[in-house]
Design a protein around this motif. Structure first.
Motif, PDB file in Angstrom:
ATOM      1  N   ILE A 261       0.401  -0.985  -0.151  1.00  0.00           N
ATOM      2  CA  ILE A 261       0.359   0.167  -0.035  1.00  0.00           C
ATOM      3  C   ILE A 261       1.148   1.533   0.140  1.00  0.00           C
ATOM      4  N   GLN A 262       0.491   2.187  -0.699  1.00  0.00           N
ATOM      5  CA  GLN A 262       0.935   3.982  -0.539  1.00  0.00           C
ATOM      6  C   GLN A 262       0.534   4.169   0.870  1.00  0.00           C
ATOM      7  N   LEU A 263       1.488   4.805   1.452  1.00  0.00           N
ATOM      8  CA  LEU A 263       1.555   5.715   2.826  1.00  0.00           C
ATOM      9  C   LEU A 263       1.169   6.629   2.279  1.00  0.00           C
ATOM     10  N   ARG A 264       0.936   7.897   3.408  1.00  0.00           N
ATOM     11  CA  ARG A 264       0.662   9.527   2.938  1.00  0.00           C
ATOM     12  C   ARG A 264       1.927  10.247   3.011  1.00  0.00           C
TER      13      ARG A 264
ATOM     14  N   GLU B 117      -1.242   3.255  10.816  1.00  0.00           N
ATOM     15  CA  GLU B 117      -2.453   4.263  11.547  1.00  0.00           C
ATOM     16  C   GLU B 117      -3.696   3.825   9.548  1.00  0.00           C
ATOM     17  N   ASP B 118      -2.178   4.149   8.629  1.00  0.00           N
ATOM     18  CA  ASP B 118      -2.392   4.474   7.920  1.00  0.00           C
ATOM     19  C   ASP B 118      -2.811   2.571   6.561  1.00  0.00           C
ATOM     20  N   LEU B 119      -1.584   1.581   7.536  1.00  0.00           N
ATOM     21  CA  LEU B 119      -2.347   0.258   7.028  1.00  0.00           C
ATOM     22  C   LEU B 119      -3.441   0.308   6.845  1.00  0.00           C
ATOM     23  N   ALA B 120      -3.471  -0.044   8.380  1.00  0.00           N
ATOM     24  CA  ALA B 120      -5.384  -0.255   8.800  1.00  0.00           C
ATOM     25  C   ALA B 120      -6.275   0.560   7.614  1.00  0.00           C
ATOM     26  N   ASP B 121      -6.267   1.903   7.578  1.00  0.00           N
ATOM     27  CA  ASP B 121      -7.271   2.385   6.657  1.00  0.00           C
ATOM     28  C   ASP B 121      -7.014   2.014   5.167  1.00  0.00           C
ATOM     29  N   LYS B 122      -6.153   2.124   4.883  1.00  0.00           N
ATOM     30  CA  LYS B 122      -6.439   1.225   3.176  1.00  0.00           C
ATOM     31  C   LYS B 122      -6.396   0.133   2.606  1.00  0.00           C
ATOM     32  N   LEU B 123      -6.489  -0.745   4.103  1.00  0.00           N
ATOM     33  CA  LEU B 123      -7.289  -1.852   3.399  1.00  0.00           C
ATOM     34  C   LEU B 123      -8.678  -2.232   4.823  1.00  0.00           C
TER      35      LEU B 123
ATOM     36  N   ALA C 163       9.055   6.390  17.029  1.00  0.00           N
ATOM     37  CA  ALA C 163       8.306   5.541  17.741  1.00  0.00           C
ATOM     38  C   ALA C 163       6.837   6.678  16.801  1.00  0.00           C
ATOM     39  N   LYS C 164       7.151   7.599  16.411  1.00  0.00           N
ATOM     40  CA  LYS C 164       5.368   7.790  15.683  1.00  0.00           C
ATOM     41  C   LYS C 164       5.600   7.742  14.414  1.00  0.00           C
ATOM     42  N   SER C 165       6.609   7.649  13.861  1.00  0.00           N
ATOM     43  CA  SER C 165       5.993   7.502  11.717  1.00  0.00           C
ATOM     44  C   SER C 165       5.183   6.657  12.111  1.00  0.00           C
ATOM     45  N   LEU C 166       5.928   5.140  12.721  1.00  0.00           N
ATOM     46  CA  LEU C 166       5.893   3.831  12.149  1.00  0.00           C
ATOM     47  C   LEU C 166       3.961   3.462  13.501  1.00  0.00           C
ATOM     48  N   ALA C 167       3.702   4.213  14.098  1.00  0.00           N
ATOM     49  CA  ALA C 167       2.491   4.420  14.633  1.00  0.00           C
ATOM     50  C   ALA C 167       1.665   4.709  13.873  1.00  0.00           C
ATOM     51  N   LEU C 168       2.062   5.687  12.980  1.00  0.00           N
ATOM     52  CA  LEU C 168       1.089   6.333  11.561  1.00  0.00           C
ATOM     53  C   LEU C 168       0.994   5.626  10.541  1.00  0.00           C
ATOM     54  N   ASP C 169       1.973   4.981  10.506  1.00  0.00           N
ATOM     55  CA  ASP C 169       2.333   3.703   9.136  1.00  0.00           C
ATOM     56  C   ASP C 169       1.155   2.429   9.108  1.00  0.00           C
TER      57      ASP C 169
ATOM     58  N   ARG D 247       8.519  -3.054   8.088  1.00  0.00           N
ATOM     59  CA  ARG D 247       8.482  -2.737   8.882  1.00  0.00           C
ATOM     60  C   ARG D 247       9.231  -1.654   7.617  1.00  0.00           C
ATOM     61  N   PRO D 248       9.216  -0.007   7.940  1.00  0.00           N
ATOM     62  CA  PRO D 248      10.225   0.083   6.518  1.00  0.00           C
ATOM     63  C   PRO D 248      11.487  -0.121   6.687  1.00  0.00           C
ATOM     64  N   GLY D 249      12.358  -0.229   5.348  1.00  0.00           N
ATOM     65  CA  GLY D 249      13.462  -0.357   5.288  1.00  0.00           C
ATOM     66  C   GLY D 249      13.626  -1.979   5.226  1.00  0.00           C
ATOM     67  N   TYR D 250      13.455  -2.579   5.490  1.00  0.00           N
ATOM     68  CA  TYR D 250      13.005  -3.830   4.974  1.00  0.00           C
ATOM     69  C   TYR D 250      12.370  -5.354   3.881  1.00  0.00           C
TER      70      TYR D 250
END
Length: 350
Positions: free
Chosen positions: A48-51, A130-136, A122-128, A108-111
């Protein structure tokens, strides 16, 4: 004599500049080989594409999300990937369907096949998440389960997106020795229990993050025990579990295919760096008992000291603490334990 001294001075200066240049090249990580880019690894699974335009690769387990009663985002640990969703892959056959659970795990990013995030926190990963949940389309609320270093991401979710959570589970989450809420005598004791090489590894990640790539990849002296996969860091039960997993496909080349610096090195820098919040200061995200937070820990874990988790559970009384007797760091791979973890989170909510 004056000319000779001047010449020697110039030669020394040239050698010094050359040494500095070589040293800089040695510690400077190469640019990541982003998936799908020219010469980069191929894209083999859904993303999925993130924000911010980055892409996150994911993998789904369990019942289809359209009919699932419970929807879970699983966050993998250090040096793992979306194919290592222990809480889904280690369950007894049929249990995940019986629970009506849908599980999505992501790189996770980079993996793996997820784009690197040079600003990861820690904040950017939490938003990732949330983005994943919304896109799915997982709905307004979902569960998060984080294993080991992925448990740190759960702390971020509890801080930054608590309104989106139906519940949360931390599985032997890696603790940061520099979180202010820990008493210094406790962290000193826990820190000193690590092998010397691991003490140096986390010290470099915290104090000299720009040196982490070189430290983790050099061969002059021992680096992180985890990276070296040293059996000395595993408990007796962990070693038994590893022996049963001997034929499991080794995913390390996939895990690190884009960049060592943007996967495991940045993981260490974020995990042991200076956070912009202290998990031990968090408020109960479910004040009306509309959800639960569970923390599971093996009492024989040689990687993540149980003494730190006990203190967290004592300080944050709203956390349901479960200590598994005789278990090490790999207890989520034990079928009976993984079943208990899922049932406790999904069935014993109130």
């Amino acid at each position: 004599m004056g000319l000779e001294a001047e010449m020697l001075t110039k030669i020394a200066a040239i050698l010094l500049v050359g040494f500095v240049a070589l040293a800089y090249e040695a510690i400077k990580p190469p640019p990541p080989r982003t998936c799908g880019s020219p010469g980069g690894p191929p894209i083999t699974g859904p993303r999925i594409q993130l924000r911010d335009g980055r892409h996150l690769a994911y993998k789904e387990y369990g019942v289809p999300k359209e009919i699932a009663n419970k929807k879970i985002v699983f966050i993998h640990g250090f040096g793992n990937c979306r194919h290592d969703a222990q809480i889904a892959t280690s369950l007894p056959q049929g249990l995940i369907e019986e629970l009506g659970a849908y599980v999505v795990s992501f790189d996770r990013p980079g993996y793996g096949e997820s784009d690197p995030d040079p600003r990861r926190s820690a904040k950017s990963l939490a938003l990732d998440v949330e983005d994943l949940a919304d896109k799915l389309g997982l709905g307004s609320k979902f569960y998060v389960i984080g294993y080991s270093m992925g448990g740190q991401a759960v702390w971020g979710c509890l801080k930054y997106i608590p309104q989106r959570l139906a519940g949360a589970t931390l599985l032997t989450p890696v603790a940061n020795y520099w979180w202010p809420g820990f008493p210094s005598n406790l962290t000193t004791k826990a820190y000193n229990r690590q092998p010397k090489q691991d003490q140096w590894a986390v010290r470099v990640a915290h104090y000299l993050p720009w040196l982490t790539y070189w430290w983790f990849t050099q061969r002059w002296f021992p680096t992180s025990s985890v990276i070296e996969r040293n059996p000395a860091i595993f408990s007796t039960l962990d070693l038994q579990i590893l022996s049963k997993m001997a034929n499991k496909r080794d995913l390390q080349s996939y895990v690190r295919q884009q960049s060592v610096s943007e996967s495991i090195c940045r993981d260490a820098n974020v995990g042991f760096g200076t956070w912009d919040f202290d998990p031990l200061d968090l408020d109960n995200p479910f004040p009306n008992n509309e959800g639960q937070v569970h923390l599971w820990q093996g009492d024989d874990d040689q990687l993540v000291p149980a003494m730190l988790q006990r203190y967290i559970a004592q300080k944050l009384s709203w956390i349901q603490y479960h200590e598994v007797p005789g278990a090490g760091h790999l207890f989520p791979y034990i079928q009976e334990v993984s079943a208990d973890i899922m049932k406790t989170q999904l069935l014993d909510e109130n």
